[in-house]
Write a protein that holds these residues in place. Sequence first.
Motif, short mmCIF file in Angstrom:
data_model
loop_
_atom_site.label_atom_id
_atom_site.label_comp_id
_atom_site.label_asym_id
_atom_site.label_seq_id
_atom_site.Cartn_x
_atom_site.Cartn_y
_atom_site.Cartn_z
N ASP A 1 57.34 -12.86 5.06
CA ASP A 1 58.13 -13.04 6.29
C ASP A 1 59.17 -11.94 6.43
N ASP B 1 59.19 -0.90 14.40
CA ASP B 1 58.01 -0.54 15.18
C ASP B 1 56.88 -0.06 14.27
N THR C 1 50.11 -8.11 4.63
CA THR C 1 49.77 -7.79 6.02
C THR C 1 50.23 -8.90 6.96
N GLY C 2 50.47 -10.08 6.40
CA GLY C 2 50.88 -11.22 7.21
C GLY C 2 49.74 -12.06 7.73
N ALA D 1 59.11 -4.96 9.83
CA ALA D 1 58.14 -4.21 10.63
C ALA D 1 58.45 -4.31 12.12
N GLN D 2 58.83 -5.49 12.56
CA GLN D 2 59.15 -5.67 13.97
C GLN D 2 60.34 -4.81 14.38
N GLY D 3 61.33 -4.67 13.50
CA GLY D 3 62.50 -3.88 13.82
C GLY D 3 62.26 -2.38 13.74
N THR E 1 53.73 -1.72 11.36
CA THR E 1 53.01 -2.94 11.01
C THR E 1 53.49 -3.42 9.64
N PRO E 2 53.31 -4.69 9.31
CA PRO E 2 53.74 -5.17 7.99
C PRO E 2 53.11 -4.40 6.84
N VAL F 1 57.44 -8.79 7.56
CA VAL F 1 57.08 -8.89 8.97
C VAL F 1 58.31 -8.63 9.85
N ARG F 2 59.46 -9.20 9.48
CA ARG F 2 60.68 -8.97 10.27
C ARG F 2 61.09 -7.50 10.23
#
Length: 325
Positions: free
Chosen positions: A249, A259, A214-215, A255-257, A261-262, A252-253
Amino acid sequence: MQTRRVGRSGLTVSRLGLGTMTWGIDTPTRDARSMLRAFVEAGGNLVDTAPAYGNGIAEKIIGKLIHTDLRREDLVIATKGGFGVHDGRRRVDTSRKALLDDLAASLRRLHTDHVDLWQVHAWGEAPLEETLSALDHAVQQGMTRYVGISNYIGWQTARAATWQQAVPGRHPLVSGQVEYSLLARRSEIEVLPALRAHDMGLFPWSPVGRGVLTGKYRTGTPRDSRGASDHFAWFVEPYLESKSRAITDAVVRAAQGLDLTPEQVALLWVRDAPVVTAPLLGARTMEQLAPYLALDESTLPEPIITALDDVSGGTNQLRAASATV
């Protein structure tokens, strides 16, 4: 929610399962009720439990809810036997007597005359033929519809499955349950191929890396997390190291790309991996569960899957083999 067959059996389950390890410990009945109702409303039906979860309290909660909030037929109930905590110590006992005693007690706590799937919780010292005879007896007596195994390594899985397939009249093992995530891919080497070879389904536990993916542990241990609790810190600690951090990590990256969540990315990677039937969600609260229930129409792009494979241990050979068929 979409459904999947468990191996080649006639058992059909939602492609996400609700795990109950924290029920009665970190998850009180009111939160368990909210999660179970939301899960069923989203089309989920598979609920996985065990006598060891909360020392039987998780099963009692399910038993209460199928008489107050839900119908028994709304759920596919999977429980286990052969493992528990006695006098403060963990003990595995897979003898015929211990297993059948466990199942009888589970049925009393669940307030039902049968479970849909009964699993041996761990490999034990009892002769394998004795352990498996208890599974056959339970099916013959109508105490369970199907049987499976949990936490068996590759050769144990193959041996048990072969034993059940060797003689007509024995009841085949339909599933195996092991840890599987981007932080725990060892089962790809032997366990998953054994399950595939014997036409068994897979229920991965901790698909989000015991919560680490989940980060939330990237900058420390949150006070309200499992990692900060006296009873679950041991469960999280093995993944709080540099290799796990690098994989987290990457998640997380991604997920950001996308849209997402991790935790959604980590779950999708497991849910759609070869052999997997239904990952078991270890959410402790409704807030944690909700993001997973929104994923039925979501998939990860192939380049993201490949990148996550690479950073977490290399090519998934079963995925590669499926792509060439």
